[in-house]
Design a protein around this motif. Structure first.
Motif, mmCIF file in Angstrom:
data_model
loop_
_atom_site.group_PDB
_atom_site.id
_atom_site.type_symbol
_atom_site.label_atom_id
_atom_site.label_comp_id
_atom_site.label_asym_id
_atom_site.label_seq_id
_atom_site.Cartn_x
_atom_site.Cartn_y
_atom_site.Cartn_z
ATOM 1 N N ARG A 16 -1.045 -4.657 -6.294
ATOM 2 C CA ARG A 16 -2.276 -4.110 -5.705
ATOM 3 C C ARG A 16 -3.484 -4.444 -6.571
ATOM 4 O O ARG A 16 -4.550 -4.822 -6.068
ATOM 5 C CB ARG A 16 -2.137 -2.589 -5.539
ATOM 6 C CG ARG A 16 -1.219 -2.154 -4.402
ATOM 7 C CD ARG A 16 -1.379 -0.676 -4.097
ATOM 8 N NE ARG A 16 -0.958 0.179 -5.190
ATOM 9 C CZ ARG A 16 0.250 0.707 -5.322
ATOM 10 N NH1 ARG A 16 1.185 0.433 -4.400
ATOM 11 N NH2 ARG A 16 0.553 1.484 -6.329
ATOM 12 N N GLN A 17 -3.326 -4.282 -7.888
ATOM 13 C CA GLN A 17 -4.434 -4.604 -8.791
ATOM 14 C C GLN A 17 -4.829 -6.070 -8.679
ATOM 15 O O GLN A 17 -6.023 -6.412 -8.646
ATOM 16 C CB GLN A 17 -4.042 -4.276 -10.233
ATOM 17 C CG GLN A 17 -3.957 -2.797 -10.549
ATOM 18 C CD GLN A 17 -3.465 -2.543 -11.969
ATOM 19 O OE1 GLN A 17 -3.044 -3.458 -12.670
ATOM 20 N NE2 GLN A 17 -3.513 -1.290 -12.388
ATOM 21 N N GLU A 38 7.304 1.237 -8.110
ATOM 22 C CA GLU A 38 5.904 1.652 -8.003
ATOM 23 C C GLU A 38 5.033 0.882 -8.995
ATOM 24 O O GLU A 38 3.913 0.478 -8.662
ATOM 25 C CB GLU A 38 5.784 3.153 -8.250
ATOM 26 C CG GLU A 38 4.355 3.691 -8.203
ATOM 27 C CD GLU A 38 3.654 3.412 -6.875
ATOM 28 O OE1 GLU A 38 2.410 3.380 -6.873
ATOM 29 O OE2 GLU A 38 4.340 3.205 -5.838
ATOM 30 N N ARG A 39 5.557 0.658 -10.215
ATOM 31 C CA ARG A 39 4.780 -0.093 -11.201
ATOM 32 C C ARG A 39 4.583 -1.527 -10.748
ATOM 33 O O ARG A 39 3.486 -2.085 -10.908
ATOM 34 C CB ARG A 39 5.521 -0.069 -12.550
ATOM 35 C CG ARG A 39 4.745 -0.720 -13.697
ATOM 36 C CD ARG A 39 3.441 -0.035 -13.970
ATOM 37 N NE ARG A 39 2.776 -0.552 -15.150
ATOM 38 C CZ ARG A 39 1.486 -0.493 -15.364
ATOM 39 N NH1 ARG A 39 0.690 0.069 -14.460
ATOM 40 N NH2 ARG A 39 0.946 -0.975 -16.471
ATOM 41 N N ASN A 68 -6.649 -6.603 -5.413
ATOM 42 C CA ASN A 68 -7.997 -6.032 -5.465
ATOM 43 C C ASN A 68 -8.917 -6.895 -6.325
ATOM 44 O O ASN A 68 -10.083 -7.134 -5.971
ATOM 45 C CB ASN A 68 -7.950 -4.610 -6.026
ATOM 46 C CG ASN A 68 -7.312 -3.625 -5.079
ATOM 47 O OD1 ASN A 68 -7.261 -3.860 -3.867
ATOM 48 N ND2 ASN A 68 -6.793 -2.522 -5.604
ATOM 49 N N ASN A 70 4.484 -2.576 -7.595
ATOM 50 C CA ASN A 70 3.496 -2.529 -6.519
ATOM 51 C C ASN A 70 2.083 -2.335 -7.071
ATOM 52 O O ASN A 70 1.116 -2.898 -6.555
ATOM 53 C CB ASN A 70 3.830 -1.389 -5.550
ATOM 54 C CG ASN A 70 4.758 -1.837 -4.444
ATOM 55 O OD1 ASN A 70 5.388 -2.880 -4.549
ATOM 56 N ND2 ASN A 70 4.856 -1.064 -3.381
ATOM 57 N N GLU A 71 1.984 -1.529 -8.124
ATOM 58 C CA GLU A 71 0.671 -1.283 -8.717
ATOM 59 C C GLU A 71 0.071 -2.574 -9.252
ATOM 60 O O GLU A 71 -1.123 -2.858 -9.058
ATOM 61 C CB GLU A 71 0.794 -0.249 -9.834
ATOM 62 C CG GLU A 71 -0.536 0.111 -10.492
ATOM 63 C CD GLU A 71 -0.372 1.087 -11.638
ATOM 64 O OE1 GLU A 71 -1.270 1.166 -12.478
ATOM 65 O OE2 GLU A 71 0.681 1.760 -11.691
ATOM 66 N N THR A 110 3.595 4.004 -1.444
ATOM 67 C CA THR A 110 4.008 4.504 -2.755
ATOM 68 C C THR A 110 5.530 4.601 -2.792
ATOM 69 O O THR A 110 6.185 4.726 -1.745
ATOM 70 C CB THR A 110 3.398 5.879 -3.042
ATOM 71 O OG1 THR A 110 3.779 6.789 -1.998
ATOM 72 C CG2 THR A 110 1.882 5.804 -3.104
ATOM 73 N N ARG A 170 0.817 -1.219 0.000
ATOM 74 C CA ARG A 170 0.000 0.000 0.000
ATOM 75 C C ARG A 170 0.848 1.265 0.000
ATOM 76 O O ARG A 170 0.329 2.367 -0.176
ATOM 77 C CB ARG A 170 -0.950 -0.006 1.205
ATOM 78 C CG ARG A 170 -2.151 -0.936 1.023
ATOM 79 C CD ARG A 170 -3.191 -0.731 2.108
ATOM 80 N NE ARG A 170 -2.760 -1.312 3.377
ATOM 81 C CZ ARG A 170 -3.046 -2.569 3.752
ATOM 82 N NH1 ARG A 170 -3.739 -3.346 2.937
ATOM 83 N NH2 ARG A 170 -2.644 -3.029 4.917
#
Length: 521
Positions: free
Chosen positions: A305-306, A298-299, A309, A301-302, A291, A289
């Protein structure tokens, strides 16, 4: 180049397509799709309240080359039935006896409109057709009007009118013809004369996703058996979401639905178990979570996260499917195979689609085992039983009153190619044109589409055996034409079809002409 091909290519539509799509390359195709996508988005509208315009395409790829001519089989008296006579002469020790086949109730006389599938090669005759002895559910669903076959379909660059045209290379032929890897990719891309860049399912998703899935919470492209060519789109398009036969692919070591880390399996709101695994998962999710200044971190982690989710969204969908009260295990009791399990998961996702928010979805399932160079009769018998039982279970589940989605889903098969008509001793080898199953409530079932081929070997009069004497039949229907009809049902407008299928202008358009005999819907 022969005269008929010259005339075909000199039409206004072919000229526009040559200059705009067919030879524009990867960048041009992506740009064209992007422009059409923006136009579609500008005119997109939500369906009227209370309506459900959901649609799903389910592609079942029979990897290895299905022996389609022992799936759909002539079963008449060889003394009077040309198709059966040629079948027996060609297949030798691979023949399926007439007595074991399951008869198809084809439309051949009033009040039915007679099938057109035999006009090209059999004139006014209607050969009696049957289904493999181990695939009775296919015959039953066909006779009930829920299923049909598209006959002699395959990869093509241009129509090939005759065996002589192939032998003399009068027209271009697909690259890597008769090769597993090339033909699987070309079936999934529809483009047989250029290196792979994207799949036609992926291009469809790229085109219409923004119009139909504005509220969608998971990807439109659900890859049931891993990343594939069919659902591969442009670089910035719809990404494939992989989901296994048991549900979303979760982080390892934490158990099904994270039961070893969450107090309530599958639900983080219940908190974490006070254990090493519980604390480990909490720490990992806290880090995800955060940044990061570094773009690569960051990419990464994104993406995580996606994925996490989406896991939760799919779990909500599966919970909604369970809330329908449908016992999916019962529906698939006779289809406890990899294909059956994947179709069961697809049925659960479709049944629980409301929390997902998607109005269009594409599913892809790959099953292997069809490359039977030896021991084919026994191996293919088992495969036919698996495929037919899995499709029957899927149909029945979608027809359950609490789901009622059979008319919203079209399931179709594809395969590398058919097998040679002639036996190699105990099996058969790589061939070309094949027969495809298509099933759905919107399909005009109990019919054969395309043109059922002449089953003659070599240079016999009327033969479409491409170049040998072994029965490698030249397709009459191209993958492009077949895909166009499916894409049109799914929501792709005819004006956008050439961007999806850049080689379609090489053929008679199945949406505006009847020569391909593809009036499936």
């Amino acid at each position: 180049m022969n005269l008929s091909l010259t005339k075909k290519m000199d039409t206004r539509r072919a000229f526009l397509s040559r200059t705009a799509c067919a030879s524009m390359g990867v960048t041009g195709m992506v740009n064209a799709l992007a422009q059409i996508r923006l136009m579609n988005l500008a005119v997109a509208a939500d369906p009227p309240p209370g309506t459900d315009d959901y649609k799903a395409l389910v592609c079942v790829f029979l990897g290895g080359g299905n022996d389609a001519n022992n799936m759909l089989v002539p079963m008449g008296d060889p003394a009077s039935d040309e198709a059966r006579r040629d079948y027996e002469a060609a297949r030798g020790n691979l023949v399926q006896p007439r007595a074991g086949l399951h008869s198809l109730n084809l439309p051949v006389a009033a009040p039915d409109v007679p099938t057109r599938a035999f006009q090209k090669y059999y004139g006014g005759a209607f050969p009696q057709m049957g289904i493999h002895p181990n695939a009775r559910p296919l015959a039953d669903m066909f006779n009930a009007g829920d299923l049909a076959f598209v006959t002699n379909v395959g990869t093509l660059v241009h129509p090939i009118a005759s065996r002589a045209d192939f032998i003399n290379r009068t027209v271009p032929v697909p690259m890597g013809l008769f090769s597993h890897s090339d033909q699987q990719v070309q079936w999934q891309s529809s483009i047989s004369d250029k290196p792979f860049s994207s799949g036609w399912g992926g291009r469809v998703a790229d085109l219409i996703n923004a119009s139909y899935n504005q509220g969608g919470k998971i990807s439109m492209s659900v890859a049931m058996t891993g990343l594939n060519s069919f659902q591969s789109g442009s670089g910035d398009g719809v990404e494939q979401y992989i989901i296994g036969q048991d549900g979303p692919v979760s982080l390892g070591s934490y158990g099904l639905n994270y039961k070893f880390a969450y107090n309530i399996p599958g639900d983080v709101t219940g908190g974490y178990i006070n254990s090493a695994l519980g604390r480990q998962l909490k720490a990992f999710e806290d880090i995800m979570r955060l940044t990061h200044d570094q773009l690569l971190e960051e990419r990464y982690n994104e993406f995580v996260r996606q994925a996490r989710n989406t896991e939760g969204v799919v779990a909500a969908g599966l919970a909604a499917a369970a809330a329908t009260g449908v016992n999916f295990d019962s529906y698939f009791a006779n289809a406890q195979t990899p294909l059956g399990n994947y179709l069961k998961m697809a049925a659960r996702i479709i049944a629980g689609r409301a929390p997902l928010g998607n109005r269009r979805q594409v599913f892809f399932i790959y099953v292997s085992g069809f490359d039977n160079h030896s021991g084919m009769l026994a191996a293919h018998s088992g495969l036919m039983a698996d495929v037919s039982q899995a499709l029957l279970s899927f149909r029945n589940a979608l027809k359950a009153p609490a789901i009622n989605a059979f008319d919203k889903v079209v399931t179709f098969t594809a395969s590398d190619f058919a097998r040679t008509l002639l036996s190699n001793g105990s099996g058969s080898d790589h061939a070309w044109g094949s027969h495809s199953i298509i099933m759905g409530g919107g399909v005009k079932g109990r019919n054969l589409y395309g043109h059922y081929p002449a089953l003659k070997l070599g240079g016999q009069p009327g033969s479409i055996d491409s170049h040998s004497g072994r029965g490698l039949l030249i397709p009459d229907v191209s993958v492009d034409q077949y895909a166009a009809v499916l894409a049109n049902w799914f929501g792709v407008q005819s004006s956008a079809m050439d961007a999806i299928l850049p080689n379609l202008p090489h053929f008679d358009n199945p949406l505006t002409t009847s020569t391909a005999n593809l009036g499936l819907f």
